[in-house]
Design an enzyme around this catalytic site. Sequence first.
Site, PDB file in Angstrom:
ATOM      1  N   SER A  28      46.705 -26.143 103.722  1.00 28.10           N
ATOM      2  CA  SER A  28      46.944 -25.514 102.425  1.00 28.10           C
ATOM      3  C   SER A  28      45.761 -24.661 101.983  1.00 28.10           C
ATOM      4  CB  SER A  28      47.229 -26.590 101.376  1.00 28.10           C
ATOM      5  OG  SER A  28      46.201 -27.565 101.370  1.00 28.10           O
ATOM      6  N   ASN A 115      44.285 -37.978  97.100  1.00 31.22           N
ATOM      7  CA  ASN A 115      45.449 -38.013  96.194  1.00 31.22           C
ATOM      8  C   ASN A 115      45.040 -37.888  94.730  1.00 31.22           C
ATOM      9  OD1 ASN A 115      46.846 -38.353  98.519  1.00 31.22           O
ATOM     10  ND2 ASN A 115      47.351 -40.515  98.193  1.00 31.22           N
ATOM     11  N   HIS A 161      76.316  -8.297  69.798  1.00 30.08           N
ATOM     12  CA  HIS A 161      77.132  -7.820  70.933  1.00 30.08           C
ATOM     13  C   HIS A 161      76.702  -6.423  71.411  1.00 30.08           C
ATOM     14  CE1 HIS A 161      80.018 -10.978  69.601  1.00 30.08           C
ATOM     15  NE2 HIS A 161      79.707 -10.512  68.389  1.00 30.08           N
ATOM     16  N   SER A 282      60.147  10.497  88.074  1.00 35.55           N
ATOM     17  CA  SER A 282      60.962  10.375  89.270  1.00 35.55           C
ATOM     18  C   SER A 282      60.453  11.385  90.286  1.00 35.55           C
ATOM     19  CB  SER A 282      62.421  10.675  88.925  1.00 35.55           C
ATOM     20  OG  SER A 282      63.106  11.110  90.078  1.00 35.55           O
ATOM     21  N   LYS A 288      62.981  12.981  84.269  1.00 40.81           N
ATOM     22  CA  LYS A 288      63.014  11.540  84.017  1.00 40.81           C
ATOM     23  C   LYS A 288      61.654  10.915  83.726  1.00 40.81           C
ATOM     24  CE  LYS A 288      65.997   8.848  85.638  1.00 40.81           C
ATOM     25  NZ  LYS A 288      66.597   7.894  86.570  1.00 40.81           N
ATOM     26  N   GLU A 295      60.950  -2.794  83.305  1.00 38.07           N
ATOM     27  CA  GLU A 295      61.887  -3.310  84.309  1.00 38.07           C
ATOM     28  C   GLU A 295      61.236  -4.407  85.150  1.00 38.07           C
ATOM     29  OE1 GLU A 295      64.604   0.245  85.760  1.00 38.07           O
ATOM     30  OE2 GLU A 295      62.534   0.866  85.498  1.00 38.07           O
ATOM     31  N   GLN A 327      52.152 -30.972  97.973  1.00 39.92           N
ATOM     32  CA  GLN A 327      51.232 -29.874  98.273  1.00 39.92           C
ATOM     33  C   GLN A 327      51.866 -28.515  97.947  1.00 39.92           C
ATOM     34  OE1 GLN A 327      48.441 -29.969 101.674  1.00 39.92           O
ATOM     35  NE2 GLN A 327      49.853 -28.529 102.643  1.00 39.92           N
TER      36      GLN A 327
HETATM   37  N1  ARG Z   1      46.219 -30.752 100.282  1.00 34.09           N
HETATM   38  C1  ARG Z   1      46.803 -31.915  99.724  1.00 34.09           C
HETATM   39  C2  ARG Z   1      47.727 -31.509  98.555  1.00 34.09           C
HETATM   40  O1  ARG Z   1      47.571 -30.456  98.082  1.00 34.09           O
HETATM   41  C3  ARG Z   1      45.759 -32.853  99.238  1.00 34.09           C
HETATM   42  C4  ARG Z   1      46.191 -34.293  99.148  1.00 34.09           C
HETATM   43  C5  ARG Z   1      46.390 -34.820 100.523  1.00 34.09           C
HETATM   44  N2  ARG Z   1      46.628 -36.224 100.514  1.00 34.09           N
HETATM   45  C6  ARG Z   1      47.083 -36.876 101.587  1.00 34.09           C
HETATM   46  N3  ARG Z   1      47.284 -38.134 101.473  1.00 34.09           N
HETATM   47  N4  ARG Z   1      47.354 -36.248 102.699  1.00 34.09           N
HETATM   48  O2  ARG Z   1      48.579 -32.257  98.119  1.00 34.09           O
END
Ligand code: ARG
Length: 466
Positions: A28, A115, A161, A282, A288, A295, A327
């Site tokens: 990640s 975690n 409307h 445009s 235009k 938009e 994640q």
């Molecule tokens: N990169 C992980 C996330 O964003 C971090 C936590 C990972 N925890 C684990 N038990 N693998 O959630």
Amino acid sequence: MSGKTSNEMWGGRFASGPSAIMEAINASISFDKRLYREDIAGSIAHSAMLAEKGIISPEDAAEIRRGLEQIRTEIDEGRFEFSVAHEDIHMNVEARLASLIGPAAGRLHTARSRNDQVAVDFRLFVKNAARDLDRALRLLIEALVDRAEEHAATVMPGFTHLQAAQPVTFGHHCLAYAEMAGRDRGRVQDAIRRMDESPLGAAALAGTGFPIDRHRTAEALGFREPTRNSLDSVSDRDFALEFLSAASIAAMHLSRLAEEIVIWSTPQFDFVRLSDAFSTGSSIMPQKKNPDAAELVRAKTGRINGSLMALLTIMKGLPLSYSKDMQEDKEQVFDAIDNLALALAAVTGMMRDLKVNAEKMRAAAGAGFSTATDLADWLVRELGLPFREAHHVTGRAVAMAEERRVALEALPIEDLRQLDARITDAIYSVLSVDASVASRTSFGGTAPENVRAQVRYWRERLGSEG
Ligand code: ARG
């Protein structure tokens, strides 16, 4: 499958086989590097607390802090080499810390897990983003209030409307959006209040046997208090969902205003002219001037809603506590933050810059028998007709005017008297659009004096925030 090489099975992108696939799906770092400041702040607070509680030595804590601050500078200055092999921001920072300070780095992760680490990083990040969003919404309200003051008496058609219904003022219309943005801020502020709890110290899911002080780290990181349940701490993403839901509603409001800007700026309406800064020409049709920014604001709303749906769907089937699915929360939130900030800046800029074509608005306000309700109200007030009967008489007046292709106020008095002999010249005083809006003095109504009073209300409300 036998006889096939991994290359044939998975294609060129994953030529080196399962490990490359695993790295690609698991890592990640490409997006969560955006959390580096929060990650380092969390680690500094955690290690300082560990030293205070005698869990690590003060010397190790000092080394850890020094190393982490150096890493922050390296990332700030673009000198840090992120590595996919180290998966995420947490392990990238820790690996670099080990290379900078040696074995003491290994003590940082005592009484902590990735975690609770990711949970605290992400909460800090979303809390800051929510504060930025609140400030940006305030800037939009300021722009709307300024335009409302300037156009407190600028008459335009009010629509239901998308059919011209009754005249209103442009100032009143602007303040309708100020109300929406005000509620948007309320939702964001509520979300901030609820997310203001620190999950740090929940560890993997069950808490820890080390004598940590979660109140201390919560305070050091600017949270009101620590979360109360370790399982909930690592599995909760409500704070991100609340942010996305407040963001989606705010984006929906911006999209409605953007849609109105698109309509108003057509040559057919010609109510407003966008500044060159927020429109494009445009490449083929020289006449235009396209409302591209409006938009795109309308379109951005789609992806912001999509982020909310994505995260709701990611979370809905997860057993307690942490699963790697979570994640996937970050890219959704980052994308929503960036696009909403951009949309808000664009709408604020457009509203500040746009030129109001008051003549066009006034002419349109008078079209379509928009003061018919005023005529009916006059019959009720002056002649004592029940409203339903007045509505019927007015309908006949409108039919008459339509047949002659004139406005209501151009119908001769003799003709109006055929509908009810008691009608007098005084009725003409309510048939003009100015008289119509001026009469709407009920609280929250469109009368220019009301709009000015609401402008004062907003200035006081914003002023009291400092
Ligand atoms: N990169 C992980 C996330 O964003 C971090 C936590 C990972 N925890 C684990 N038990 N693998 O959630």
